[in-house]
Design a protein around this motif. Structure first.
Motif, PDB file in Angstrom:
ATOM      1  N   SER A   1       0.815  -1.217   0.000  1.00  0.00           N
ATOM      2  CA  SER A   1       0.000   0.000   0.000  1.00  0.00           C
ATOM      3  C   SER A   1       0.848   1.266   0.000  1.00  0.00           C
ATOM      4  O   SER A   1       0.364   2.343  -0.343  1.00  0.00           O
ATOM      5  N   ARG A   2       2.137   1.152   0.378  1.00  0.00           N
ATOM      6  CA  ARG A   2       3.010   2.323   0.321  1.00  0.00           C
ATOM      7  C   ARG A   2       3.072   2.893  -1.088  1.00  0.00           C
ATOM      8  O   ARG A   2       3.192   4.114  -1.273  1.00  0.00           O
ATOM      9  N   TRP A   3       3.008   2.005  -2.079  1.00  0.00           N
ATOM     10  CA  TRP A   3       3.169   2.457  -3.460  1.00  0.00           C
ATOM     11  C   TRP A   3       1.999   3.298  -3.938  1.00  0.00           C
ATOM     12  O   TRP A   3       2.153   4.173  -4.799  1.00  0.00           O
ATOM     13  N   PHE A   4       0.813   3.027  -3.387  1.00  0.00           N
ATOM     14  CA  PHE A   4      -0.322   3.886  -3.732  1.00  0.00           C
ATOM     15  C   PHE A   4      -0.028   5.315  -3.305  1.00  0.00           C
ATOM     16  O   PHE A   4      -0.238   6.265  -4.072  1.00  0.00           O
ATOM     17  N   TRP A   5       0.478   5.482  -2.077  1.00  0.00           N
ATOM     18  CA  TRP A   5       0.776   6.821  -1.581  1.00  0.00           C
ATOM     19  C   TRP A   5       1.925   7.464  -2.348  1.00  0.00           C
ATOM     20  O   TRP A   5       1.927   8.688  -2.558  1.00  0.00           O
ATOM     21  N   VAL A   6       2.888   6.656  -2.778  1.00  0.00           N
ATOM     22  CA  VAL A   6       3.999   7.195  -3.589  1.00  0.00           C
ATOM     23  C   VAL A   6       3.452   7.865  -4.846  1.00  0.00           C
ATOM     24  O   VAL A   6       3.823   8.999  -5.176  1.00  0.00           O
TER      25      VAL A   6
ATOM     26  N   LEU B   1      10.032  13.352  -0.777  1.00  0.00           N
ATOM     27  CA  LEU B   1       9.052  12.898   0.195  1.00  0.00           C
ATOM     28  C   LEU B   1       8.577  11.480  -0.128  1.00  0.00           C
ATOM     29  O   LEU B   1       8.390  10.657   0.791  1.00  0.00           O
ATOM     30  N   ALA B   2       8.381  11.193  -1.413  1.00  0.00           N
ATOM     31  CA  ALA B   2       8.021   9.822  -1.793  1.00  0.00           C
ATOM     32  C   ALA B   2       9.135   8.848  -1.422  1.00  0.00           C
ATOM     33  O   ALA B   2       8.880   7.716  -0.993  1.00  0.00           O
ATOM     34  N   PHE B   3      10.378   9.281  -1.575  1.00  0.00           N
ATOM     35  CA  PHE B   3      11.526   8.468  -1.178  1.00  0.00           C
ATOM     36  C   PHE B   3      11.476   8.146   0.321  1.00  0.00           C
ATOM     37  O   PHE B   3      11.801   7.031   0.748  1.00  0.00           O
TER      38      PHE B   3
ATOM     39  N   VAL C   1       2.675  11.517   5.080  1.00  0.00           N
ATOM     40  CA  VAL C   1       3.605  12.218   4.191  1.00  0.00           C
ATOM     41  C   VAL C   1       2.841  12.909   3.060  1.00  0.00           C
ATOM     42  O   VAL C   1       3.212  14.001   2.626  1.00  0.00           O
ATOM     43  N   THR C   2       1.761  12.293   2.597  1.00  0.00           N
ATOM     44  CA  THR C   2       0.938  12.919   1.561  1.00  0.00           C
ATOM     45  C   THR C   2       0.379  14.254   2.054  1.00  0.00           C
ATOM     46  O   THR C   2       0.402  15.259   1.330  1.00  0.00           O
ATOM     47  N   VAL C   3      -0.113  14.270   3.283  1.00  0.00           N
ATOM     48  CA  VAL C   3      -0.611  15.525   3.865  1.00  0.00           C
ATOM     49  C   VAL C   3       0.507  16.553   3.932  1.00  0.00           C
ATOM     50  O   VAL C   3       0.335  17.724   3.557  1.00  0.00           O
ATOM     51  N   ALA C   4       1.693  16.109   4.407  1.00  0.00           N
ATOM     52  CA  ALA C   4       2.833  17.030   4.500  1.00  0.00           C
ATOM     53  C   ALA C   4       3.232  17.555   3.128  1.00  0.00           C
ATOM     54  O   ALA C   4       3.621  18.723   2.987  1.00  0.00           O
ATOM     55  N   ALA C   5       3.130  16.712   2.112  1.00  0.00           N
ATOM     56  CA  ALA C   5       3.478  17.124   0.752  1.00  0.00           C
ATOM     57  C   ALA C   5       2.473  18.119   0.195  1.00  0.00           C
ATOM     58  O   ALA C   5       2.832  19.068  -0.520  1.00  0.00           O
ATOM     59  N   TYR C   6       1.191  17.917   0.540  1.00  0.00           N
ATOM     60  CA  TYR C   6       0.131  18.709  -0.063  1.00  0.00           C
ATOM     61  C   TYR C   6      -0.067  20.082   0.580  1.00  0.00           C
ATOM     62  O   TYR C   6      -0.530  21.008  -0.083  1.00  0.00           O
TER      63      TYR C   6
END
Length: 342
Positions: free
Chosen positions: A233-238, A301-303, A315-320
């Motif tokens: 599921s990590r890859w979905f968020w990536v 961030l994806a890394f 991390v998605t929230v932090a990125a957005y």
């Protein structure tokens, strides 16, 4: 022939086919004529994204015939991608009512979700969330939004191509880092096909992508994320992180227009990238800014999600959040009349 030799061949084929499509568009007067809602000022041929579609799907078919692509992935991509591209091609050459376009989009998305088996269990802020049948419904809506937001964001020279190349190459580098070599091939193939087209589309563009290409990219990129989510599921968020520029600008703009009661299916110029283009007077600075955000902000961030095992949703929230501030800074979703009264 080694798969990796196919990548430069795909780029050359896409570049050549784009040149032919440009000549065809000029001959048939298939031009984007500037109007009050355009972000360009010179009549430009459209429909060049068909080159991306044709090259990707032909090579995909060849790889499937050699047993290098799993049947469910092949059926998902070939059916959904071709369906969306044909709908977009017909709309580029005439006009299809919004409701019929949307119906076609939902059919294509449902087809892809059926073969990709929806969304698996997702890790969400430290919790494992089993979605069951609701995951399939969410996945369909997700794919429909992805292909439409990609269409909305394809409004200035090179931006949609740059976004696709960055996302595909970024995800492929992370696949390689994590030893997921089997997931690299198709994103790299798409990046190669888009790269050949980009040579014609980079500012100042000599041909536009058109709905056939932008919708195709949106649903294929979304399908890549669903495919990868079944591995981890990590890859979905990536993928969601890497596509953050488009997701934030398009989603925030849509929500702002919905709350104001606008007809969201009508063309407009109120995305953040469109306001930024008018502010700077050129497409190139905005397209390069999107490239920079992808490389220096979203990819690192994806890394972190893959290498350090950080929570993907967090991390998605932090990125957005910074992207949301950028959208606000450039007036995403505001009434376009604000410029005339400024």
């Amino acid at each position: 022939m080694s798969f990796w030799w196919l990548l430069p061949a795909a780029s050359v084929a896409s570049f050549t086919l784009t040149a032919l499509l440009r000549q065809y568009a000029l001959t048939r007067s298939l031009m984007d004529i500037p109007n009050a809602r355009s972000s360009h000022s010179v009549p430009t041929p459209r429909g060049g994204g068909v080159a991306i579609v044709v090259v990707f799907l032909l090579v995909l078919g060849a790889l499937f015939a050699q047993g290098l692509v799993a049947a469910p992935v092949f059926y998902a991509l070939i059916g959904a991608g071709a369906g969306v591209a044909v709908t977009g091609f017909m709309d580029d050459h005439g006009h299809i009512a919004a409701r019929w376009r949307l119906a076609g989009h939902f059919c294509a998305a449902a087809w892809a979700v059926y073969w990709l088996q929806g969304l698996p269990v997702l890790d969400l802020f430290g919790l494992s969330v089993p979605l069951g049948w609701s995951g399939s419904l969410l996945a369909v809506v997700y794919l429909v939004w992805m292909l439409n937001l990609y269409n909305f964001m394809d409004g200035i020279d090179g931006i949609a191509s740059i976004e696709a190349v960055c996302a595909c190459v970024g995800a492929s580098l992370l696949y390689a880092w994590d030893g997921q070599m089997g997931l690299m091939g198709l994103p790299m193939l798409l990046a190669a096909a888009v790269g050949g087209f980009l040579l014609w589309n980079f500012p100042p563009a000599r041909i536009f992508m058109g709905d056939a290409g932008s919708g195709f990219l949106g649903i294929i990129l979304g399908a890549f994320s669903l495919q990868a989510a079944h591995i981890d599921s990590r890859w979905f968020w990536v993928w969601v992180i890497l596509l953050g520029v488009f997701v934030v600008d398009a989603t925030f703009t849509l929500l702002r227009r919905l709350t104001r009661g606008d007809k969201v299916y009508e063309a407009h110029r109120s995305h953040a990238y469109q306001y930024a283009t008018r502010q700077y007077g050129r497409h190139l600075p905005v397209t390069l800014a999107v490239l920079s955000i992808n490389v220096f902000w979203l990819f690192p961030l994806a890394f972190c999600v893959i290498h350090f095992g950080m929570d993907g949703a967090l991390v998605t929230v932090a990125a957005y959040v910074p992207l949301l501030f950028v959208a606000l800074r450039y007036h995403a979703g505001e009434l376009e009349t604000r410029e005339s009264g400024a």
